[in-house]
Design an enzyme around this catalytic site. Structure first.
Site, PDB file in Angstrom:
ATOM      1  N   ASP A  40      40.176  -4.972  62.879  1.00  0.00           N
ATOM      2  CA  ASP A  40      39.330  -5.979  63.519  1.00  0.00           C
ATOM      3  C   ASP A  40      37.904  -5.815  63.021  1.00  0.00           C
ATOM      4  O   ASP A  40      37.379  -4.705  62.954  1.00  0.00           O
ATOM      5  CB  ASP A  40      39.378  -5.818  65.043  1.00  0.00           C
ATOM      6  CG  ASP A  40      38.734  -6.994  65.755  1.00  0.00           C
ATOM      7  OD1 ASP A  40      38.950  -8.137  65.313  1.00  0.00           O
ATOM      8  OD2 ASP A  40      38.021  -6.777  66.745  1.00  0.00           O
TER       9      ASP A  40
ATOM     10  N   HIS B 112      27.282 -13.591  67.470  1.00  0.00           N
ATOM     11  CA  HIS B 112      27.903 -12.693  68.443  1.00  0.00           C
ATOM     12  C   HIS B 112      27.232 -11.325  68.427  1.00  0.00           C
ATOM     13  O   HIS B 112      26.886 -10.771  69.486  1.00  0.00           O
ATOM     14  CB  HIS B 112      29.397 -12.549  68.130  1.00  0.00           C
ATOM     15  CG  HIS B 112      30.097 -11.527  68.963  1.00  0.00           C
ATOM     16  ND1 HIS B 112      30.272 -11.661  70.322  1.00  0.00           N
ATOM     17  CD2 HIS B 112      30.666 -10.328  68.632  1.00  0.00           C
ATOM     18  CE1 HIS B 112      30.911 -10.603  70.798  1.00  0.00           C
ATOM     19  NE2 HIS B 112      31.161  -9.782  69.791  1.00  0.00           N
TER      20      HIS B 112
ATOM     21  N   GLU C 249      38.399 -12.373  73.212  1.00  0.00           N
ATOM     22  CA  GLU C 249      37.560 -12.559  72.042  1.00  0.00           C
ATOM     23  C   GLU C 249      38.199 -13.625  71.161  1.00  0.00           C
ATOM     24  O   GLU C 249      39.344 -13.479  70.710  1.00  0.00           O
ATOM     25  CB  GLU C 249      37.386 -11.251  71.259  1.00  0.00           C
ATOM     26  CG  GLU C 249      36.514 -10.244  71.986  1.00  0.00           C
ATOM     27  CD  GLU C 249      36.144  -9.043  71.148  1.00  0.00           C
ATOM     28  OE1 GLU C 249      35.216  -8.329  71.553  1.00  0.00           O
ATOM     29  OE2 GLU C 249      36.774  -8.825  70.090  1.00  0.00           O
TER      30      GLU C 249
ATOM     31  N   GLU D  13      38.949 -15.313  67.958  1.00  0.00           N
ATOM     32  CA  GLU D  13      38.925 -14.890  66.561  1.00  0.00           C
ATOM     33  C   GLU D  13      39.940 -15.690  65.741  1.00  0.00           C
ATOM     34  O   GLU D  13      40.830 -16.344  66.277  1.00  0.00           O
ATOM     35  CB  GLU D  13      39.259 -13.389  66.441  1.00  0.00           C
ATOM     36  CG  GLU D  13      38.363 -12.475  67.258  1.00  0.00           C
ATOM     37  CD  GLU D  13      38.512 -11.009  66.883  1.00  0.00           C
ATOM     38  OE1 GLU D  13      38.949 -10.720  65.740  1.00  0.00           O
ATOM     39  OE2 GLU D  13      38.169 -10.163  67.720  1.00  0.00           O
TER      40      GLU D  13
ATOM     41  N   ASP E 170      41.616 -11.137  70.637  1.00  0.00           N
ATOM     42  CA  ASP E 170      41.559  -9.679  70.723  1.00  0.00           C
ATOM     43  C   ASP E 170      41.058  -9.306  72.121  1.00  0.00           C
ATOM     44  O   ASP E 170      39.860  -9.138  72.350  1.00  0.00           O
ATOM     45  CB  ASP E 170      40.638  -9.116  69.636  1.00  0.00           C
ATOM     46  CG  ASP E 170      40.845  -7.635  69.432  1.00  0.00           C
ATOM     47  OD1 ASP E 170      41.991  -7.169  69.580  1.00  0.00           O
ATOM     48  OD2 ASP E 170      39.872  -6.936  69.108  1.00  0.00           O
TER      49      ASP E 170
ATOM     50  N   ARG F 250      35.941  -4.430  78.677  1.00  0.00           N
ATOM     51  CA  ARG F 250      34.537  -4.138  78.401  1.00  0.00           C
ATOM     52  C   ARG F 250      34.056  -2.849  79.072  1.00  0.00           C
ATOM     53  O   ARG F 250      33.245  -2.119  78.500  1.00  0.00           O
ATOM     54  CB  ARG F 250      33.664  -5.317  78.859  1.00  0.00           C
ATOM     55  CG  ARG F 250      33.953  -6.633  78.156  1.00  0.00           C
ATOM     56  CD  ARG F 250      33.700  -6.544  76.667  1.00  0.00           C
ATOM     57  NE  ARG F 250      33.883  -7.850  76.019  1.00  0.00           N
ATOM     58  CZ  ARG F 250      33.855  -8.045  74.711  1.00  0.00           C
ATOM     59  NH1 ARG F 250      33.660  -7.025  73.904  1.00  0.00           N
ATOM     60  NH2 ARG F 250      34.031  -9.246  74.207  1.00  0.00           N
TER      61      ARG F 250
ATOM     62  N   GLN G 161      35.479   0.085  77.216  1.00  0.00           N
ATOM     63  CA  GLN G 161      34.810   0.173  75.915  1.00  0.00           C
ATOM     64  C   GLN G 161      33.407   0.766  76.042  1.00  0.00           C
ATOM     65  O   GLN G 161      32.989   1.583  75.215  1.00  0.00           O
ATOM     66  CB  GLN G 161      34.726  -1.215  75.282  1.00  0.00           C
ATOM     67  CG  GLN G 161      34.112  -1.223  73.892  1.00  0.00           C
ATOM     68  CD  GLN G 161      34.135  -2.605  73.258  1.00  0.00           C
ATOM     69  OE1 GLN G 161      34.745  -3.536  73.784  1.00  0.00           O
ATOM     70  NE2 GLN G 161      33.473  -2.748  72.134  1.00  0.00           N
TER      71      GLN G 161
ATOM     72  N   LYS H  62      40.638  -1.770  73.243  1.00  0.00           N
ATOM     73  CA  LYS H  62      41.173  -2.841  72.407  1.00  0.00           C
ATOM     74  C   LYS H  62      42.639  -2.638  72.043  1.00  0.00           C
ATOM     75  O   LYS H  62      43.253  -3.516  71.450  1.00  0.00           O
ATOM     76  CB  LYS H  62      40.372  -2.936  71.100  1.00  0.00           C
ATOM     77  CG  LYS H  62      38.892  -3.222  71.250  1.00  0.00           C
ATOM     78  CD  LYS H  62      38.661  -4.605  71.821  1.00  0.00           C
ATOM     79  CE  LYS H  62      37.188  -4.954  71.768  1.00  0.00           C
ATOM     80  NZ  LYS H  62      36.794  -5.660  70.560  1.00  0.00           N
TER      81      LYS H  62
ATOM     82  N   THR I 210      46.711  -7.628  71.487  1.00  0.00           N
ATOM     83  CA  THR I 210      46.072  -8.619  70.622  1.00  0.00           C
ATOM     84  C   THR I 210      47.074  -9.750  70.455  1.00  0.00           C
ATOM     85  O   THR I 210      48.196  -9.515  69.996  1.00  0.00           O
ATOM     86  CB  THR I 210      45.710  -8.027  69.254  1.00  0.00           C
ATOM     87  OG1 THR I 210      44.798  -6.939  69.419  1.00  0.00           O
ATOM     88  CG2 THR I 210      45.082  -9.073  68.352  1.00  0.00           C
TER      89      THR I 210
ATOM     90  N   GLU J 213      29.547 -12.813  76.508  1.00  0.00           N
ATOM     91  CA  GLU J 213      28.394 -13.639  76.144  1.00  0.00           C
ATOM     92  C   GLU J 213      28.212 -14.809  77.100  1.00  0.00           C
ATOM     93  O   GLU J 213      27.085 -15.130  77.502  1.00  0.00           O
ATOM     94  CB  GLU J 213      28.569 -14.172  74.723  1.00  0.00           C
ATOM     95  CG  GLU J 213      28.604 -13.109  73.650  1.00  0.00           C
ATOM     96  CD  GLU J 213      29.097 -13.680  72.335  1.00  0.00           C
ATOM     97  OE1 GLU J 213      28.257 -14.155  71.559  1.00  0.00           O
ATOM     98  OE2 GLU J 213      30.319 -13.656  72.099  1.00  0.00           O
TER      99      GLU J 213
END
Length: 423
Positions: free
Chosen positions: A133, A140, A206, A208, A240, A244, A247, A260, A264, A371
């Site tokens: 990834d 971002h 996420e 992607e 993905d 948070r 992480q 993560k 996925t 975000e």
């Protein structure tokens, strides 16, 4: 003979102009049907799956290797290389044309080879050899840096020089529609002295794109821009999923790990690089100029509209929470692949590269809840008075993507996942 990307091509199958799967697309996937077919390779066309195994057995396709489509993944076909990919797509396109009677007027073959998508079960289209990834959207990275580092200097010193990435878990790449269990992990809120272990409280998506690598590269060798491009079989939508809070505690000093590794999700259809050719665009200007091995001469970005919808258990339909575009990516997929191999890392058939979260310059174009809610400080307003900062159990997240042509769209379908409670 007309090229498969010719915008004037028409199929004998009636296809809505808003369909993701016109004759100009022909994405590959793996499917089975209700009549007991074992998983095999097919191509999406309108509201149908074209069974390539049936066509191959009938002698309509010539890929040079028997049984390549009677397989539960596309890896064997991808291994045959770009010339076979292109020749096969051209042959399928010809068979589906409105003015070609070979399949159109063969009722028996058509009955066997065309399966309504609604009657098909879709599988993970590739056996994922490895998963990497990246972190390649400047918007971002700027948003995240402003939240957690420094609003005046949000990018880390290396970001403008190198495609940042990490190796993820191929074992938990799943196909659209697979439920996602809320992960557990170590949590340490800033005000707590010691960590605890429990369910993630700040679960995120996420947005992607995923690059499917269809050709290998030898260990110890580097790639040119052209070599990297020719290794790319196609693209999928990719979510993905991210924990948070897990992480935030674990990522120093080596980056994401368990936050993560739990899931996925990818879309079941791989849109080929060749089908995306008419939608190639140049990416953002890169300043400073990348080192020589990362410089690119071609237009290696794609104009792909991306859309995200969120549906809670109380909602009947998803509400759009993001619309952005793949063209914004600062580091292209080709640059990511070139960099991945630059140390001498061998690439394999079936490798999957995540683009990294795709955000644009506007607030409506932010590709993650981190975000959108600005780290939980600004809740999304949903119908019925519901609010969200991060995902709750029962929430469903759906991503869609497409390239808009003149009177048709080359689409990816969707990738969907619903959150179920932690064990």
């Amino acid at each position: 003979m007309s090229h498969p990307n010719d915008p004037t091509l028409r199929s004998f199958i009636d296809i809505d102009p808003a369909s993701n799967f016109p004759i100009q697309n022909l994405p590959y996937g793996v499917f089975s049907a209700k009549d007991g077919l074992v998983p095999r390779v097919g191509v999406a066309i309108g509201d149908y799956v074209l069974d390539l195994c049936e066509l191959d057995q009938d002698g309509r396709l010539d890929v040079g290797e028997l049984g390549v489509f009677a397989a539960p993944s596309l890896n064997r076909f991808m291994a045959l290389g770009p010339k076979v990919w292109s020749r096969t797509r051209a042959r399928i396109s010809k068979l589906l044309r409105h003015d070609n009677p070979d399949l159109r007027d063969n009722d028996e073959l058509r009955r066997r080879a065309l399966v309504p998508i609604k009657d098909a079960k879709l599988y993970l289209p590739i056996a994922v050899a490895g998963y990497t990834d990246f972190y390649s959207s400047k918007e971002h990275a700027t948003n995240v840096g402003a939240m957690f580092r420094d609003r005046t200097n949000p990018l880390l010193p290396n970001w403008l020089h190198i495609p940042i990435g990490y190796n993820g878990r191929a074992s938990t790449v799943v196909v659209s529609g697979t439920t996602v269990r809320r992960p557990r992990g170590q949590l340490k809120p800033p005000r707590e002295e010691l960590p605890s272990f429990g369910p993630c409280k700040r679960l995120d998506f996420e947005l992607e794109m995923g690059v499917v690598v269809g050709q290998p590269s030898p260990m110890g060798e580097m790639l040119t821009e052209q070599q990297a491009e020719e290794m790319i079989f196609g693209f999928v939508l990719l979510n993905d999923w991210s924990a948070r809070d897990i992480q935030q505690w674990e990522y120093v000093p080596l980056g994401p790990f368990q936050a993560k590794a739990f899931a996925t999700s990818i879309s079941p259809w791989i849109v080929t690089r060749e089908a995306l050719e008419p939608f190639r665009v140049h990416g953002p200007a890169q300043e400073p100029t990348p080192l020589s091995y990362l410089r690119q001469a071609g237009a290696n970005n794609y104009d792909i509209v991306l859309d995200v919808g969120l549906r809670t258990p109380r909602m009947n339909e998803p509400q759009n929470i993001c619309r952005t575009n793949f063209k914004y990516m600062y580091w292209s997929s080709v640059q990511q692949l070139v960099h991945h191999a630059s140390s001498g890392c061998a690439m394999n058939v079936g490798d999957l590269l995540g683009s990294g979260t795709i955000s644009g310059p506007e607030e409506s174009e932010r590709g993650s809840l981190l975000e959108i809610s600005w780290n939980g400080t600004a809740a999304i307003e949903l119908p019925g008075g519901e609010k969200r900062t991060f995902l709750e159990d029962g929430d469903s997240l759906t991503m869609r993507g497409w390239c808009q042509g003149n009177g048709f769209r080359v689409g990816f379908g969707e990738v969907e996942g619903t959150i179920v409670p932690a064990l």
